[in-house]
Design an enzyme around this catalytic site. Sequence first.
Site, PDB file in Angstrom:
ATOM      1  N   LYS C  12       0.863  -1.181   0.000  1.00  0.00           N
ATOM      2  CA  LYS C  12       0.000   0.000   0.000  1.00  0.00           C
ATOM      3  C   LYS C  12       0.900   1.233   0.000  1.00  0.00           C
ATOM      4  CE  LYS C  12      -4.393   0.453   0.679  1.00  0.00           C
ATOM      5  NZ  LYS C  12      -5.301  -0.174  -0.303  1.00  0.00           N
ATOM      6  N   THR C  57      -3.597  -5.215   0.720  1.00  0.00           N
ATOM      7  CA  THR C  57      -2.956  -3.923   0.944  1.00  0.00           C
ATOM      8  C   THR C  57      -3.784  -3.085   1.918  1.00  0.00           C
ATOM      9  OG1 THR C  57      -4.028  -2.811  -0.932  1.00  0.00           O
ATOM     10  CG2 THR C  57      -1.979  -4.006  -1.383  1.00  0.00           C
ATOM     11  N   ARG C 181      29.622  31.889 -11.677  1.00  0.00           N
ATOM     12  CA  ARG C 181      28.241  31.597 -12.078  1.00  0.00           C
ATOM     13  C   ARG C 181      27.408  31.341 -10.835  1.00  0.00           C
ATOM     14  NH1 ARG C 181      28.008  25.232 -14.154  1.00  0.00           N
ATOM     15  NH2 ARG C 181      28.942  24.356 -12.285  1.00  0.00           N
ATOM     16  N   GLN C 225      29.839  18.242  -9.584  1.00  0.00           N
ATOM     17  CA  GLN C 225      30.412  16.957  -9.172  1.00  0.00           C
ATOM     18  C   GLN C 225      31.351  17.140  -7.976  1.00  0.00           C
ATOM     19  OE1 GLN C 225      29.841  17.720 -12.357  1.00  0.00           O
ATOM     20  NE2 GLN C 225      29.845  15.927 -13.723  1.00  0.00           N
ATOM     21  N   ASN C 251      21.206  20.195 -11.871  1.00  0.00           N
ATOM     22  CA  ASN C 251      21.873  21.489 -11.971  1.00  0.00           C
ATOM     23  C   ASN C 251      20.839  22.477 -12.487  1.00  0.00           C
ATOM     24  OD1 ASN C 251      23.557  23.642 -12.390  1.00  0.00           O
ATOM     25  ND2 ASN C 251      25.208  22.427 -13.283  1.00  0.00           N
ATOM     26  N   HIS C 253      19.830  25.440 -13.849  1.00  0.00           N
ATOM     27  CA  HIS C 253      20.571  26.475 -14.556  1.00  0.00           C
ATOM     28  C   HIS C 253      19.970  27.862 -14.336  1.00  0.00           C
ATOM     29  CE1 HIS C 253      22.628  23.174 -16.376  1.00  0.00           C
ATOM     30  NE2 HIS C 253      21.587  22.773 -17.068  1.00  0.00           N
TER      31      HIS C 253
END
Lengths: 304, 304, 304, 304
Positions: C12, C57, C181, C225, C251, C253
């Site tokens: 479930k 369930t 950045r 990374q 990532n 952006h």
Amino acid sequence: MGISLGSNRYGKAENRVVRIYRDTPRHTIRDLNVSTALRGDFARAHTDGDQSDVLPTDTQKNVAFALAKEVGVPSPEEYAVALARHLVGAVPRATGAQVRVEEQAWDRIPVEGVDGGHDHGFVRRGTETRTVVVTVSGRDADQRTWVVSGLEDLTVLKSTGSEFRGFLTDGYTTLEETTDRVLATSLTARWRWEDPGGVAFDEAYDAVRATLLSTFATTYSRALQETLYAMGRAALETDPRLAEIRFSAPNKHHFLYDLARFGIDNDGEVFHAADRPYGLIEASAVRDEASDPGEAWTDVRSFL
Amino acid sequence: MGISLGSNRYGKAENRVVRIYRDTPRHTIRDLNVSTALRGDFARAHTDGDQSDVLPTDTQKNVAFALAKEVGVPSPEEYAVALARHLVGAVPRATGAQVRVEEQAWDRIPVEGVDGGHDHGFVRRGTETRTVVVTVSGRDADQRTWVVSGLEDLTVLKSTGSEFRGFLTDGYTTLEETTDRVLATSLTARWRWEDPGGVAFDEAYDAVRATLLSTFATTYSRALQETLYAMGRAALETDPRLAEIRFSAPNKHHFLYDLARFGIDNDGEVFHAADRPYGLIEASAVRDEASDPGEAWTDVRSFL
Amino acid sequence: MGISLGSNRYGKAENRVVRIYRDTPRHTIRDLNVSTALRGDFARAHTDGDQSDVLPTDTQKNVAFALAKEVGVPSPEEYAVALARHLVGAVPRATGAQVRVEEQAWDRIPVEGVDGGHDHGFVRRGTETRTVVVTVSGRDADQRTWVVSGLEDLTVLKSTGSEFRGFLTDGYTTLEETTDRVLATSLTARWRWEDPGGVAFDEAYDAVRATLLSTFATTYSRALQETLYAMGRAALETDPRLAEIRFSAPNKHHFLYDLARFGIDNDGEVFHAADRPYGLIEASAVRDEASDPGEAWTDVRSFL
Amino acid sequence: MGISLGSNRYGKAENRVVRIYRDTPRHTIRDLNVSTALRGDFARAHTDGDQSDVLPTDTQKNVAFALAKEVGVPSPEEYAVALARHLVGAVPRATGAQVRVEEQAWDRIPVEGVDGGHDHGFVRRGTETRTVVVTVSGRDADQRTWVVSGLEDLTVLKSTGSEFRGFLTDGYTTLEETTDRVLATSLTARWRWEDPGGVAFDEAYDAVRATLLSTFATTYSRALQETLYAMGRAALETDPRLAEIRFSAPNKHHFLYDLARFGIDNDGEVFHAADRPYGLIEASAVRDEASDPGEAWTDVRSFL
């Protein structure tokens, strides 16, 4: 006490690539969501911040769009194979790649006087998402390629022909047996090709989809498990090139609404469709002589 | 300095009512998402915590399910009218009610040897959501009823036959003119019935939908605005009982991907389908002799 | 040509269990989304529709709620271990169980004159979702238990201190190098406990989370990374009981918006936050002497 | 029988504008989702496909980003006012503009040794979305400006101090009275400024939010209606510049799970948090001498 880099991969996810074929006035469209992932020896990017082995995910995006023109999209499977092999070839340190594609189907808009619908006017079909996962491992002569086709969110319902009884009970069991219930699910299925070479994937997709649907409709169900396995067997029997098929199927509960409290009969006519929780049934059917799946299912989302 | 209670309403939202007709072996299904809202003089509930005028939202839910059996769902419009009128009748302090319904369509599963598909096996159509907003105001002889039918998320695309040029420019304008672009939208449309009495709503829905689709496909587009207004005019011309029709249409941008950087031609073949931002165009067409809309559009989500 | 049942499991999913501790006027709340899955020999349910081995369930749902009272939720980990073991014990044919829990945190509402916030008024924290995956295999003396704790959707951003350059290029590369950045991600992390016995999971969670955050903030980033691996190392160094930690990090952006076209400088001040596509970086850090993970990661969604 | 163009507007929706202030090493961030809409005489674009009066939505996007630098984002309200006025000024045929902004808050990441958190490392707060709707009508000396501030999805819960009884009943009523229940909602609130000139919007936002939260926590609730109205009164009393405040509040039901079936007491400790249906309560508080709202609420999504 040492700590090391474990498994890792990277890529560009959810590139929304739309390819239109317009060589004749009767256009066709392939509407894809493409994700790439590379495996390999990228340790220096993690440990030293040295990117010299890393082809940027931005470049992978460019390739995903470029190959939609250079290779085209005869089928999402063929496109994905080409993209995965290209990426391994482009990155010396890569040992493998996985490309996932989700495709939305478009139908031609019906217009008066045009057989089969309009030439360049389309309406999104909306039923299910077609999926492909291609995994490539190794390079050159040693390269292996696995293709897993599938679909997501094919929502089906039987308004009768389904029971659930004879189940195991204990002190926490309150569910009553039923000999007639609504059975509904939003089906995810994935099927692995024994040898993807030469398969006409679009036709094969339509055939597997039709088999899954008609088996769902025509099989009396004593549990969603039984229905799924029947669907899996039918699919494998339809196409001998399939090695196995796997399902993930939420049991979308439809609870009979208690109208007796208001003096109203409700003999299987009015239901409350519940959101959560839901039963979640996962099952698979495998051909006895199927090859080892290798890396075909590695990193495939939420699957057995 | 005084503070007073302003406008208010309350109800039960998103009742997932599924009604199955099973009087013959060939079942039919109506799959609804039903929301209710009551207006009236409920000041004491707000100012004194006195609930004696308040019919609980739980009761409204029970009624939504009960009427699915007692009245049935010949069309979502007729069901919604009955539900709205019932609620006003049940609550002495109510001065009006609004009922909103969203309906998902199901198709019969195709099976061999059965014309028109399976008797009780269904697959969700998935294209668009059909919508209804019914507003009832007043009681007894003075009661007024407005019906607004519609659809949401009908996603359409033209792969040619669309331009955008000759627009106003200023120092912030960087968009280039185009004489051939992809035009795509996920259409929301709502149409108001001049007099909902006696309308065969299911047939009318199919007719309006078909007109919207074919007009989108066959009209050359110099802007989404022009296309929407053409669709609106066509709809009103198709059915003289429509007083007006309103659209909300995101311009789902498909940007030509710049492949020239890689020495690849891209003459309208490979596009990036962007998510955000998107143009949002809202427009409407009104019959000249249409009656005043009254409360038909009050509290209708995100509309002109 | 034979076809057989392959791997399968059932349970479930998404039981929304809310447990309130109200033994004193100062209440506490645990807000869980609980999913169960059983593995074992349930072949007859699939092949013959025989449910006699199958605990419904619905019963699993009842148990999920009952144990929230009987066992309580000292931590989501301890609750999940108890639930998984209970389910294996309750089903003779089960060979294992997996319980997944997602927890939403609530903070006390600040009120004047009450230190640490209100006794029974809460506001949802909203930052991240805490996760637990417990896998139990076997029964009695042979039973093994793996605990993987984690978090999802912890969204972090650095407005400087991030570069990306020196990467591999080819004919499809158009990305320019950058020495400054915005780096943003919506972090998913999961950490496996070498031995879950005796861990104070709530305190440990807060410590790992704080380490991940502060490492993200204070580490100069030459790639996502490198940042992930630094976070992983820091987490393992903080708590010696962790065997490994795995990350999945989109990532997100942030593209510098080109304002030079309008004669406006934009020196890292105005960005467009893009939705799709996004880089997707997955990485892990492993303690050298870590035990074999066994089934700890089996069927864990979208992970390495 | 004539058909005419009805009301219409157009703009660019969901521009994801992120503005970073980096004039000192201690950066600040404003993370906005900006939508624009223009009204005016744009008939020719609809009827003749003539775009010469139409400033493209693409240009509106450029302006939204450019003003984030030129005007900046001292508060989302001030930015939105500037953007709306700019757009009306830039488009001769425009008679008005509406700008909607949603803002996500970011907190500084706590790090050792830095008071108040890291200089340029942030974690998304996640609790609620701050909203602004600015409507500008007319030009030059006749121009009017309305500012509506607000929040969405502020999710709050009281684990006691809430009852619901004494309500109206009829033959469809099955709800039992309760003197102690969980009360939870995901609050949407919007407040209109009598005169937006000179308001310090960020400080005012924090004050209104704090008042809403503490009133929710400390007010005994005899219905969500009473709680909302108390919150509204408190907000208006806190800040005399507010003309009115409106709420939309789903009653997020927490149902006591029936554990008595298993011989377990459940005295307000274990709940099932339901998704749908939910009660939906909308209410407002208005200052007696408030000015007419004019166009302040026109086209504001899903509001009274």
